[in-house]
Scaffold this active site. Structure first.
Site, PDB file in Angstrom:
ATOM      1  N   CYS A 106       0.834  -1.192   0.000  1.00  0.00           N
ATOM      2  CA  CYS A 106       0.000   0.000   0.000  1.00  0.00           C
ATOM      3  C   CYS A 106       0.877   1.253   0.000  1.00  0.00           C
ATOM      4  O   CYS A 106       1.960   1.261   0.574  1.00  0.00           O
ATOM      5  CB  CYS A 106      -0.945   0.108   1.191  1.00  0.00           C
ATOM      6  SG  CYS A 106      -2.019  -1.308   1.390  1.00  0.00           S
TER       7      CYS A 106
ATOM      8  N   ARG B 191       3.512  -0.413  -5.036  1.00  0.00           N
ATOM      9  CA  ARG B 191       3.317  -0.970  -3.701  1.00  0.00           C
ATOM     10  C   ARG B 191       1.999  -1.732  -3.570  1.00  0.00           C
ATOM     11  O   ARG B 191       1.774  -2.431  -2.579  1.00  0.00           O
ATOM     12  CB  ARG B 191       3.339   0.152  -2.657  1.00  0.00           C
ATOM     13  CG  ARG B 191       4.630   0.921  -2.618  1.00  0.00           C
ATOM     14  CD  ARG B 191       4.549   2.033  -1.615  1.00  0.00           C
ATOM     15  NE  ARG B 191       4.500   1.532  -0.262  1.00  0.00           N
ATOM     16  CZ  ARG B 191       5.574   1.276   0.477  1.00  0.00           C
ATOM     17  NH1 ARG B 191       6.765   1.480  -0.003  1.00  0.00           N
ATOM     18  NH2 ARG B 191       5.448   0.812   1.691  1.00  0.00           N
TER      19      ARG B 191
ATOM     20  N   TRP C 192      -2.990  -2.729  -1.571  1.00  0.00           N
ATOM     21  CA  TRP C 192      -2.743  -4.162  -1.817  1.00  0.00           C
ATOM     22  C   TRP C 192      -3.452  -4.874  -0.675  1.00  0.00           C
ATOM     23  O   TRP C 192      -3.065  -4.759   0.487  1.00  0.00           O
ATOM     24  CB  TRP C 192      -1.248  -4.447  -1.796  1.00  0.00           C
ATOM     25  CG  TRP C 192      -0.899  -5.845  -2.217  1.00  0.00           C
ATOM     26  CD1 TRP C 192      -0.676  -6.276  -3.493  1.00  0.00           C
ATOM     27  CD2 TRP C 192      -0.716  -6.984  -1.373  1.00  0.00           C
ATOM     28  NE1 TRP C 192      -0.370  -7.616  -3.483  1.00  0.00           N
ATOM     29  CE2 TRP C 192      -0.382  -8.079  -2.200  1.00  0.00           C
ATOM     30  CE3 TRP C 192      -0.799  -7.194   0.006  1.00  0.00           C
ATOM     31  CZ2 TRP C 192      -0.135  -9.358  -1.712  1.00  0.00           C
ATOM     32  CZ3 TRP C 192      -0.559  -8.471   0.502  1.00  0.00           C
ATOM     33  CH2 TRP C 192      -0.223  -9.533  -0.363  1.00  0.00           C
TER      34      TRP C 192
ATOM     35  N   ASN D 122      -1.211   2.132   5.758  1.00  0.00           N
ATOM     36  CA  ASN D 122      -0.375   1.084   5.189  1.00  0.00           C
ATOM     37  C   ASN D 122       0.130   0.258   6.357  1.00  0.00           C
ATOM     38  O   ASN D 122       0.762   0.802   7.264  1.00  0.00           O
ATOM     39  CB  ASN D 122       0.791   1.742   4.430  1.00  0.00           C
ATOM     40  CG  ASN D 122       1.889   0.772   4.069  1.00  0.00           C
ATOM     41  OD1 ASN D 122       1.626  -0.411   3.882  1.00  0.00           O
ATOM     42  ND2 ASN D 122       3.103   1.268   3.964  1.00  0.00           N
ATOM     43  N   GLY D 123      -0.172  -1.057   6.354  1.00  0.00           N
ATOM     44  CA  GLY D 123       0.274  -1.905   7.458  1.00  0.00           C
ATOM     45  C   GLY D 123      -0.856  -2.800   7.917  1.00  0.00           C
ATOM     46  O   GLY D 123      -1.836  -3.000   7.197  1.00  0.00           O
TER      47      GLY D 123
ATOM     48  N   GLU E 121      16.601 -17.345 -10.865  1.00  0.00           N
ATOM     49  CA  GLU E 121      16.144 -15.976 -11.097  1.00  0.00           C
ATOM     50  C   GLU E 121      15.454 -15.860 -12.459  1.00  0.00           C
ATOM     51  O   GLU E 121      14.435 -15.180 -12.599  1.00  0.00           O
ATOM     52  CB  GLU E 121      17.343 -15.013 -10.987  1.00  0.00           C
ATOM     53  CG  GLU E 121      17.060 -13.557 -11.260  1.00  0.00           C
ATOM     54  CD  GLU E 121      16.007 -12.928 -10.351  1.00  0.00           C
ATOM     55  OE1 GLU E 121      15.581 -13.540  -9.367  1.00  0.00           O
ATOM     56  OE2 GLU E 121      15.575 -11.809 -10.693  1.00  0.00           O
TER      57      GLU E 121
ATOM     58  N   LYS F 284      11.637 -14.610 -12.865  1.00  0.00           N
ATOM     59  CA  LYS F 284      11.253 -13.470 -13.724  1.00  0.00           C
ATOM     60  C   LYS F 284      10.143 -13.901 -14.671  1.00  0.00           C
ATOM     61  O   LYS F 284       9.148 -13.201 -14.832  1.00  0.00           O
ATOM     62  CB  LYS F 284      12.435 -12.954 -14.571  1.00  0.00           C
ATOM     63  CG  LYS F 284      13.494 -12.182 -13.867  1.00  0.00           C
ATOM     64  CD  LYS F 284      13.096 -10.786 -13.461  1.00  0.00           C
ATOM     65  CE  LYS F 284      12.462 -10.723 -12.119  1.00  0.00           C
ATOM     66  NZ  LYS F 284      13.255 -10.706 -10.955  1.00  0.00           N
TER      67      LYS F 284
ATOM     68  N   GLU G 114       6.724 -14.590 -12.790  1.00  0.00           N
ATOM     69  CA  GLU G 114       5.995 -13.480 -12.154  1.00  0.00           C
ATOM     70  C   GLU G 114       5.367 -12.523 -13.152  1.00  0.00           C
ATOM     71  O   GLU G 114       4.352 -11.906 -12.860  1.00  0.00           O
ATOM     72  CB  GLU G 114       6.829 -12.747 -11.104  1.00  0.00           C
ATOM     73  CG  GLU G 114       7.960 -11.912 -11.590  1.00  0.00           C
ATOM     74  CD  GLU G 114       8.739 -11.254 -10.446  1.00  0.00           C
ATOM     75  OE1 GLU G 114       8.159 -10.878  -9.428  1.00  0.00           O
ATOM     76  OE2 GLU G 114       9.968 -11.107 -10.592  1.00  0.00           O
TER      77      GLU G 114
ATOM     78  N   HIS H  51      17.718 -36.508 -11.065  1.00  0.00           N
ATOM     79  CA  HIS H  51      17.045 -36.954  -9.845  1.00  0.00           C
ATOM     80  C   HIS H  51      15.555 -36.645  -9.883  1.00  0.00           C
ATOM     81  O   HIS H  51      14.901 -36.638  -8.847  1.00  0.00           O
ATOM     82  CB  HIS H  51      17.711 -36.320  -8.623  1.00  0.00           C
ATOM     83  CG  HIS H  51      19.161 -36.664  -8.514  1.00  0.00           C
ATOM     84  ND1 HIS H  51      19.604 -37.917  -8.170  1.00  0.00           N
ATOM     85  CD2 HIS H  51      20.273 -35.946  -8.783  1.00  0.00           C
ATOM     86  CE1 HIS H  51      20.936 -37.946  -8.192  1.00  0.00           C
ATOM     87  NE2 HIS H  51      21.357 -36.753  -8.577  1.00  0.00           N
TER      88      HIS H  51
ATOM     89  N   LYS I   8       5.399  -4.717  -5.010  1.00  0.00           N
ATOM     90  CA  LYS I   8       6.861  -4.665  -4.995  1.00  0.00           C
ATOM     91  C   LYS I   8       7.437  -4.761  -3.583  1.00  0.00           C
ATOM     92  O   LYS I   8       8.473  -5.350  -3.370  1.00  0.00           O
ATOM     93  CB  LYS I   8       7.346  -3.376  -5.664  1.00  0.00           C
ATOM     94  CG  LYS I   8       8.836  -3.424  -5.888  1.00  0.00           C
ATOM     95  CD  LYS I   8       9.266  -2.494  -6.961  1.00  0.00           C
ATOM     96  CE  LYS I   8      10.738  -2.666  -7.245  1.00  0.00           C
ATOM     97  NZ  LYS I   8      11.057  -3.942  -7.917  1.00  0.00           N
TER      98      LYS I   8
END
Ligand code: AGP
Length: 616
Positions: A2, A27, A74, A98-99, A489, A493, A496, A512, A611
């Site tokens: 947020c 955010r 968010w 926010n929180g 990575e 990428k 996402e 394996h 993010k």
């Protein structure tokens, strides 16, 4: 998660707030809203969806007034919806947050028993009611009421609050979520981070946990002001800082997406992260920011790196470098996993917390736990004065500039740069490296921006490979040694932003299990530059080909053997082995970008993500 923005000045507040929110949308972006005081009362407009939906709503119902607050959300408590969007209004109060308010359920019951009625499922609305209740119970003003309300809640918050009775005042506070004040010309602002305020001012104050601030806009007789106290009301002073990021750094600058721009900014981000920190003559790193004297470095028995997501992948490479260059045992742990057990830390441990945002809940919690158990903490972060560097004993900032795309790119390579600097520093102070070795490692690092520019010159070729992956539902990424974290990575990428299932695997583990997946429909991306693990990697490619898997390889220029095996090859420059991860990741970032972009996805704001992950 947020983002919040507040404005108290002379201009029309709503467009300024929406512009600030646009820069905070990374955010969270499932809903947004603003509340504006027009001198007579408070009006709010909220909308479900991205910020442009709020823009449309405001176009239909413009809000006038020079004082206001705004929020981009968010969702944590309550699904994304207009009712759950902030600001939340209770009686005379409008509030953005926010929180997470942890004791919201008990407070909701208590407030309901007092007759409160709720319009949302959020924890935030509880706080709005508490402030309104404090006002109705005789608090002398909004500042007083907010402090009373905050003394009743537990959890994390950054808030900004308006009251109908105070047309010139915003009260804001922070505890566990970031909040920055901006001192503009005839205006005061507050926001979740620097980028939201940069187009108005570079003079900022970073609030500390427990700070409450009363921001007052200018009047005919007085200029704007900010008064900061503790929740108990004791005055506190916070230093003003001049920020050296420019507003244009947070713009797309002609690129279609921030992510593409940020991929192209990597040479500059790495050069900036190196600037002034290298002593080539002595093959050493200037260590004053790191906050570890040579004596302390020599006493370190173990390095413990904690991080999440992309920063975790950078940390895996950090382990490789610290062990091989400094000879110190190194452990890497996901912040979220560390919380699940009672990890043992000792006072001769160096804990390195790696985080782009400097705010990630799990990494922060791990760093706090390590510090409380006696370990020294070093933060590697990109956001100045964020929570993790604040609590650390030393910090090494990556100087990548604002990273807006949710998928981290330039911060990753800047983190690798910082971790390599730390490894060389530890190696030199402990006598594991001599000056010549140090200088050669650092020279290799200085050459990286040039190598990346070379790779970026082949972006069109990577785009053409991406076309063959657009319909893939599964993609396997393989790598060994230094290439394994890059395989992880590359897969992260792709998943996402393209929403394809992508899996990064240690190439040696293929037999394996994952080899069972391979057939002619499975694209396999193999990271196989000419390095110590090359021969084995080539063997893996042959195994994939023997089962008709489609190979996309990253290989060093002139690799004839790979040429005969792979369907597509991205050629890599013949660079020193220790810096290869800073290069091999670049084509994988581009690959993910072009696949997602071809699919028409919102590359910078992929679904369900934010993010900065400030929840557990
Ligand atoms: C990266 O592309 C991700 N969006 C995510 O994994 C991120 O790296 C992670 O949330 C950690 O963030 P931090 O670096 O800000 O701590």
């Amino acid at each position: 998660m947020c983002g919040i923005v507040g404005y108290a000045g002379r201009q029309s507040a709503a467009p300024i707030i929406v512009d600030g929110l646009r820069r905070l949308e990374y955010r969270g972006y499932d809903s947004a809203g603003v509340a504006i005081h027009d001198g007579r009362g408070i009006e709010t407009v909220r909308a479900l969806g991205k910020l442009r939906a709020l823009g449309d709503a405001l176009a239909k119902r413009p809000l006038e007034g020079a004082l206001g607050i705004g929020h981009t959300r968010w969702a944590t408590h309550g699904r994304p919806s207009e009712e759950n969007a902030h600001p939340h209004v209770a009686g005379k109060v409008a509030l953005v947050h926010n929180g997470i308010i942890e004791n919201h359920a008990a407070l909701r019951r208590e407030l309901a028993a007092d007759g409160a009625r709720f319009g949302s499922e959020t924890d935030t609305e509880i706080l709005a009611h508490l402030v309104d209740r404090a006002l109705s119970r005789g608090a002398v003003n909004l500042f007083d009421a907010v402090r009373v309300a905050l003394s009743e809640v537990t959890g994390a918050y950054a808030i900004a609050v308006l009251s109908v009775d105070e047309p010139n005042t915003i009260v804001a506070a922070r505890h566990g979520s970031p909040l920055v004040l901006g001192y503009g010309e005839n205006e005061m602002l507050c926001g979740s981070d620097i980028s939201a305020l940069l187009s108005h001012t570079r003079d900022m104050v970073f609030l500390e946990d427990g700070d409450v601030v009363e921001l007052r806009g200018p009047t005919s007789s007085e200029g704007p002001s900010a008064r900061i106290t503790t929740i108990a009301g004791a005055a506190v002073e916070r230093p003003r800082k001049r920020i050296d990021w420019s507003p244009t750094m947070a713009e797309r600058g002609g690129f279609k997406h921030f992510m593409l721009k940020e991929i192209h900014e990597q040479p500059d981000a790495i050069a900036a992260t190196l600037r002034g920190r290298i002593d080539l003559e002595n093959g050493d790193v200037h260590g004053s920011e790191i906050g570890l004297s040579p004596e302390v470095v020599r006493g370190i028995r173990r390095v413990y790196i904690v991080a999440c997501g992309t920063s975790f992948h950078a940390s895996l490479l950090g382990r490789y470098w610290i062990e091989s260059l400094a000879g110190v045992q190194t452990v890497v742990e996901l912040g979220s996993e560390l919380a699940n057990r009672k990890a043992v830390f000792c006072d001769d441990d160096l804990v390195i917390a790696v985080s782009q945002s400097g705010e990630t809940f799990d990494t922060l919690a791990a760093a706090k736990a390590a510090k409380s158990r006696g370990a020294r903490v070093l933060a590697i972060a990109n956001v100045l004065d964020s929570a993790i560097p604040r609590l650390a004993h030393g910090e090494l900032y990556t100087r990548a500039g604002p990273e807006i795309g949710v998928a981290s790119t330039k911060c990753f390579t800047a983190q690798l740069t910082a971790l390599l600097l730390v490894a060389v520093y530890l190696g030199r102070q402990r006598g594991a490296l001599d000056a010549t070795q140090g200088a050669s490692l650092l020279e290799g690092l200085c050459a990286v921006p040039g190598f990346i520019n070379e790779l970026l010159g082949d972006a069109d070729y990577v785009r053409s490979i991406a076309t063959s992956l657009v319909d893939a539902t599964d993609v396997l990424f393989l790598g060994r040694g230094l290439n394994y974290p890059i395989a992880l990575e590359g897969a992260l990428k792709l998943k996402e932003i393209s929403y394809a299932h992508a899996e990064g695997y240690a190439a040696g583990e293929m037999k394996h299990g994952p080899i069972a997946l391979i057939d002619s429909s499975l694209p396999v991306v193999v990271v196989a530059p000419r390095d110590a693990s090359y021969d084995k990697a080539l063997g893996n490619v042959q195994e994939v080909r023997a089962r008709e898997g489609r190979v996309i390889a990253l290989a060093t220029k002139g690799d004839e053997a790979m040429h005969d095996l792979a369907e597509h090859i991205v050629w890599l420059p013949d660079a020193p082995e220790h810096v290869l991860p800073l290069l091999t990741v670049v084509p994988l970032q581009l690959l993910a970008y072009y696949v997602a972009s071809r699919k028409g996805h919102d590359v910078d704001q992929p679904r369900n993500l934010a993010k900065t992950v400030t929840v557990e």
